[in-house]
Design an enzyme around this catalytic site. Structure first.
Site, mmCIF file in Angstrom:
data_model
loop_
_atom_site.group_PDB
_atom_site.id
_atom_site.type_symbol
_atom_site.label_atom_id
_atom_site.label_comp_id
_atom_site.label_asym_id
_atom_site.label_seq_id
_atom_site.Cartn_x
_atom_site.Cartn_y
_atom_site.Cartn_z
ATOM 1 N N GLY A 1 -0.037 6.104 -7.662
ATOM 2 C CA GLY A 1 1.395 6.214 -7.927
ATOM 3 C C GLY A 1 1.650 6.612 -9.367
ATOM 4 C CD GLN B 1 2.742 5.537 -14.903
ATOM 5 O OE1 GLN B 1 3.143 5.656 -13.758
ATOM 6 N NE2 GLN B 1 1.501 5.231 -15.192
ATOM 7 C CB CYS C 1 -1.779 1.204 -14.876
ATOM 8 S SG CYS C 1 -0.309 2.108 -15.391
ATOM 9 C CG LEU C 2 -2.589 7.174 -13.019
ATOM 10 C CD1 LEU C 2 -1.611 8.164 -12.415
ATOM 11 C CD2 LEU C 2 -4.010 7.710 -12.982
ATOM 12 C CG HIS D 1 1.597 -0.482 -10.543
ATOM 13 N ND1 HIS D 1 0.381 -0.956 -11.012
ATOM 14 C CD2 HIS D 1 1.936 0.544 -11.367
ATOM 15 C CE1 HIS D 1 0.033 -0.250 -12.083
ATOM 16 N NE2 HIS D 1 0.952 0.670 -12.312
ATOM 17 C CD GLU D 2 3.500 3.669 -9.676
ATOM 18 O OE1 GLU D 2 4.095 4.054 -10.698
ATOM 19 O OE2 GLU D 2 2.255 3.519 -9.638
ATOM 20 C CG HIS E 1 5.231 1.968 -14.392
ATOM 21 N ND1 HIS E 1 4.729 1.795 -15.660
ATOM 22 C CD2 HIS E 1 4.152 2.141 -13.577
ATOM 23 C CE1 HIS E 1 3.399 1.855 -15.618
ATOM 24 N NE2 HIS E 1 3.023 2.061 -14.367
HETATM 25 ZN ZN ZN Z 1 1.121 2.209 -13.660
#
Ligand code: ZN
Length: 157
Positions: A46, A51, A88-89, A130-131, A134
């Site tokens: 995701g 981000q 997480c990216l 999670h998303e 953010h």
């Molecule tokens: Zn993340």
């Protein structure tokens, strides 16, 4: 479409609360298309707009192997519990076991402004939570109960 740069932990952009999307215009579509391409290229599960440096409430999440857009998403129902590895990216060197609900229902708009809901279980429920976090400036590290050595991790974020 273009690959966008993924902002890393430590940048204050990732701590900000994002604004609701109000205009469903070409600018939004370009953002969503770029986010989908960036997500696929990164090998993640995701990606949220902050981000890539855009403080708008929009995320893309892989459902199966297809990226789906969620605009102004919110979690409307959760149940059960899971403890599993999460990453997480924006935090490429941090992995940890987190506490998350096993099931989550997300409500969002598609790019035509139509409301839809989707049920997620396991990894998908975790990705929904999670998303959405953010968009409120919350990182998954908040939920870590045990850190995992990144060298041991090959799982996707
Ligand atoms: Zn993340």
């Amino acid at each position: 479409m273009a690959i966008r740069n993924i902002i890393q932990e430590g940048d204050l952009v990732l701590t900000k609360k994002c604004r609701a999307v109000e205009k469903f215009d070409d600018r939004l579509f370009e953002l969503l298309d770029d986010m989908k391409e960036t997500l696929i290229q990164s090998g993640g599960v995701g990606l949220a707009a902050p981000q890539v440096g855009v403080l708008k409430r929009a995320v893309v999440i892989l459902v199966g192997d297809k990226p789906v857009e969620f605009i102004n998403p919110k979690i409307i129902k959760t149940s059960g519990h899971q403890q599993s590895v999460e990453g997480c990216l924006s935090c490429p060197n941090i992995w940890g076991i987190t506490n998350r609900p096993m099931n989550a229902t997300i409500e969002a708009l598609d790019r035509n402004g139509n409301t839809f809901t989707m049920d997620g279980e396991g990894l998908l429920a975790k990705a929904f939570c999670h998303e959405c976090d953010h968009l409120d400036g919350i990182l998954f590290t908040k939920y870590i109960i045990k850190y995992v050595n990144p060298a041991d991790m090959k799982e996707r974020r």
